[in-house]
Design a protein around this motif. Structure first.
Motif, PDB file in Angstrom:
ATOM      1  N   UNK A 261      -6.530  16.839 -16.599  1.00  0.00           N
ATOM      2  CA  UNK A 261      -6.106  15.744 -15.726  1.00  0.00           C
ATOM      3  C   UNK A 261      -6.793  15.890 -14.375  1.00  0.00           C
ATOM      4  N   UNK A 262      -7.447  14.841 -13.893  1.00  0.00           N
ATOM      5  CA  UNK A 262      -8.122  14.865 -12.606  1.00  0.00           C
ATOM      6  C   UNK A 262      -7.179  14.404 -11.503  1.00  0.00           C
ATOM      7  N   UNK A 263      -7.363  14.966 -10.318  1.00  0.00           N
ATOM      8  CA  UNK A 263      -6.636  14.504  -9.139  1.00  0.00           C
ATOM      9  C   UNK A 263      -7.471  13.443  -8.433  1.00  0.00           C
ATOM     10  N   UNK A 264      -6.910  12.255  -8.263  1.00  0.00           N
ATOM     11  CA  UNK A 264      -7.597  11.143  -7.616  1.00  0.00           C
ATOM     12  C   UNK A 264      -6.832  10.767  -6.365  1.00  0.00           C
ATOM     13  N   UNK A 265      -7.534  10.662  -5.256  1.00  0.00           N
ATOM     14  CA  UNK A 265      -6.950  10.139  -4.023  1.00  0.00           C
ATOM     15  C   UNK A 265      -7.552   8.764  -3.768  1.00  0.00           C
ATOM     16  N   UNK A 266      -6.691   7.775  -3.574  1.00  0.00           N
ATOM     17  CA  UNK A 266      -7.119   6.422  -3.229  1.00  0.00           C
ATOM     18  C   UNK A 266      -6.796   6.196  -1.763  1.00  0.00           C
ATOM     19  N   UNK A 267      -7.789   5.750  -1.006  1.00  0.00           N
ATOM     20  CA  UNK A 267      -7.598   5.452   0.414  1.00  0.00           C
ATOM     21  C   UNK A 267      -7.359   3.956   0.548  1.00  0.00           C
ATOM     22  N   UNK A 268      -6.155   3.570   0.894  1.00  0.00           N
ATOM     23  CA  UNK A 268      -5.846   2.162   1.103  1.00  0.00           C
ATOM     24  C   UNK A 268      -5.073   1.550  -0.044  1.00  0.00           C
ATOM     25  N   UNK A 269      -3.947   0.905   0.281  1.00  0.00           N
ATOM     26  CA  UNK A 269      -3.096   0.275  -0.731  1.00  0.00           C
ATOM     27  C   UNK A 269      -3.204  -1.237  -0.667  1.00  0.00           C
ATOM     28  N   UNK A 270      -4.444  -1.718  -0.491  1.00  0.00           N
ATOM     29  CA  UNK A 270      -4.688  -3.136  -0.706  1.00  0.00           C
ATOM     30  C   UNK A 270      -4.703  -3.428  -2.192  1.00  0.00           C
ATOM     31  N   UNK A 271      -5.012  -4.672  -2.548  1.00  0.00           N
ATOM     32  CA  UNK A 271      -5.005  -5.056  -3.962  1.00  0.00           C
ATOM     33  C   UNK A 271      -5.991  -4.212  -4.755  1.00  0.00           C
ATOM     34  N   UNK A 272      -7.187  -3.985  -4.213  1.00  0.00           N
ATOM     35  CA  UNK A 272      -8.178  -3.187  -4.932  1.00  0.00           C
ATOM     36  C   UNK A 272      -7.728  -1.755  -5.130  1.00  0.00           C
ATOM     37  N   UNK A 273      -7.137  -1.161  -4.095  1.00  0.00           N
ATOM     38  CA  UNK A 273      -6.686   0.216  -4.210  1.00  0.00           C
ATOM     39  C   UNK A 273      -5.547   0.381  -5.187  1.00  0.00           C
ATOM     40  N   UNK A 274      -4.563  -0.518  -5.131  1.00  0.00           N
ATOM     41  CA  UNK A 274      -3.430  -0.432  -6.059  1.00  0.00           C
ATOM     42  C   UNK A 274      -3.876  -0.710  -7.492  1.00  0.00           C
ATOM     43  N   UNK A 275      -4.786  -1.682  -7.669  1.00  0.00           N
ATOM     44  CA  UNK A 275      -5.271  -1.977  -9.021  1.00  0.00           C
ATOM     45  C   UNK A 275      -6.041  -0.797  -9.590  1.00  0.00           C
TER      46      UNK A 275
END
Length: 480
Positions: free
Chosen positions: A1-15
């Motif tokens: 399992x990889x750890x992923x960090x998403x910067x920003x919870x706009x539509x693109x980030x949440x999707x």
């Protein structure tokens, strides 16, 4: 399992977070604001509720593919167009109905012209869908792409949307309507690529939709979907740096100073900000970096009912080119960008009891505007008195075009490009980040393990394109 960090919870980030979590990754999203949604903003006052970002849902199948159950409501008309000669045209997602409406308003020849154009628009859409919108595209990969000869001919690289309209449409009102679709990608139709004819095709062929309660409910649905998949969403958590070792992204450093390790970083941040502010060393932005136009907004609480308004109604000016010269500046004449004196005015008024008290309406009024800043193509929207004065001017413009609401106002609030820049960390308040084109900043960043999603990157701005950017990135990263 990889750890992923998403910067920003706009539509693109949440999707992207939802897709990656469904693929087995451990995903954490860090959002600088207290709320999720990014430019899909919401605002409430005195019982009125406004969408302060997108107000139209297109390509609903893109969102269904994320596992969202949205129950969208079809709009008819999708948009009502008021032209400077007083004529009115309602668009329809039924091609035959729309042709009949065009013929009733402008004559049989105009209807025949639109039918010819529609065949070309469909070709452009199908070529774009096959070759561009669902895969990673950079200038190099675009040049190397194995285009079908018919696709290449349909998209016509190097040709403008304005030129395409002049080829197919003799009626100046239909040309004006087509020109407006360039602004959906933040661009000037005189310079925007002919490929943007895919936008009206997507809007009308697949319908324009509304979500009860406002499009802000999409952000809530995405957040719920992420949480159901185990995504951790942390708000009020700004990221100040992307960390790296030996040319590979290794995590992020938060504003608190904490470093969060990651195998993959996905940035749902304007590409210019990523390259300029978040990388360990500022890097030159790859891809087409022409900045999008911005928008000036009025939020109006209005007494009474306005039956002459559709859900979306646009009022065109007498000189459309003068508007674009003002918004983007005129290098040939040396005139700087400025708020247009006679702009196109776009009014969204939802017939939805959930968004305004009984006997009232909530209006979102948008005009194209220059970005905020000191450059030739921008305006200092923080200049004292400018926003209020321009807001009063827009109300005067609406009154001159037959929609005088000045004596029915419960309240008026303004939102300038400077406000959008501050709220969403979008440089200059450019609505779509980079202006429409076949090549935008790539979805792969300059570091291994760094990916970009959102309207400033491929395949472009608008809710469905941003959501497709998340799919492209999730497909590139692959399953855990």
């Amino acid at each position: 399992m990889s750890n992923v960090v998403v910067i920003g919870a706009g539509v693109g980030g949440l999707a992207a977070a939802a897709r990656l979590a469904a693929a087995g990754h451990r995903v954490t999203v860090h959002e600088r604001s207290a709320e999720v949604g990014g430019k899909l903003g919401r605002y409430e006052r005195d019982g009125f509720r406004f969408d302060t970002g997108p107000s139209l849902l297109t390509l609903p199948q893109v969102f269904a593919d994320l596992g969202l159950e949205l129950s969208p409501v079809a709009l008819d008309p999708v948009v009502r167009h008021h032209f400077p000669d007083g004529s009115v045209l309602d668009s329809s997602s039924d091609p035959q109905v729309f042709r009949e409406r065009i013929e009733a308003a402008f004559g049989a020849a105009a209807g025949a012209d639109w039918a010819r154009f529609w065949v070309r628009a469909e070709r452009i859409w199908r070529a774009s869908w096959r070759s561009v919108l669902q895969r990673e595209v950079t200038p190099a990969s675009l040049a190397a792409l194995s285009w079908r000869v018919g696709d290449l001919a349909a998209i016509a690289p190097g040709r403008s949307l304005r030129s395409l309209g002049r080829q197919y449409l003799r009626d100046p009102r239909l040309r004006m309507m087509l020109d407006r679709y360039a602004t959906y990608a933040g661009a000037d139709p005189r310079r925007a690529p002919a490929a943007l004819a895919a936008i009206p095709y997507a809007e009308l062929a697949f319908g324009g939709w509304y979500l009860a309660g406002g499009l802000g409910v999409l952000a809530t649905a995405l957040l719920d979907r992420c949480r159901s998949l185990g995504v951790q969403v942390v708000t009020s958590s700004p990221v100040e740096r992307i960390c790296s070792t030996a040319g590979r992204a290794t995590g992020v450093r938060l504003g608190s100073g904490e470093e969060v390790p990651a195998d993959v970083v996905v940035a749902n941040v304007d590409a210019l900000s990523v390259y300029r502010d978040l990388l360990p060393a500022p890097s030159r932005l790859g891809g087409l970096a022409a900045r999008s136009l911005a928008g000036f907004v009025l939020l109006l609480g209005v007494r009474g009912q306005t039956p002459e308004l559709a859900h979306h109604t646009v009022f065109f000016p007498s000189d459309y080119d003068a508007e674009f010269d003002a918004v983007f500046g005129s290098p040939g004449t040396g005139e700087r960008a400025r708020p247009p004196s006679d702009p196109t005015v776009f009014v969204t008024r939802a017939a939805d009891p959930a968004v305004s008290p009984p006997g009232t309406e909530a209006w979102f009024v948008l005009v194209n505007a220059p970005r905020h800043g000191p450059s030739f193509g921008a305006v200092d929207w923080r200049r004292p008195g400018l926003a209020d004065a321009y807001g009063r001017h827009i109300l005067d413009v609406l009154a001159a075009r037959g929609l005088d609401v000045r004596d029915r106002l419960v309240f008026t609030e303004t939102r300038t490009p400077a406000d959008l820049a501050e709220a969403t960390a979008t440089p200059g308040g450019a609505i779509y980040g980079t202006a429409g084109g076949l090549t935008r900043p790539a979805n792969r960043g300059p570091l291994a393990g760094l990916f970009l999603v959102g309207g400033s990157t491929h395949p472009g701005g608008g809710l469905p394109m941003v959501t497709l950017s998340a799919k492209i990135v999730a497909d590139e990263i692959g399953p855990a």
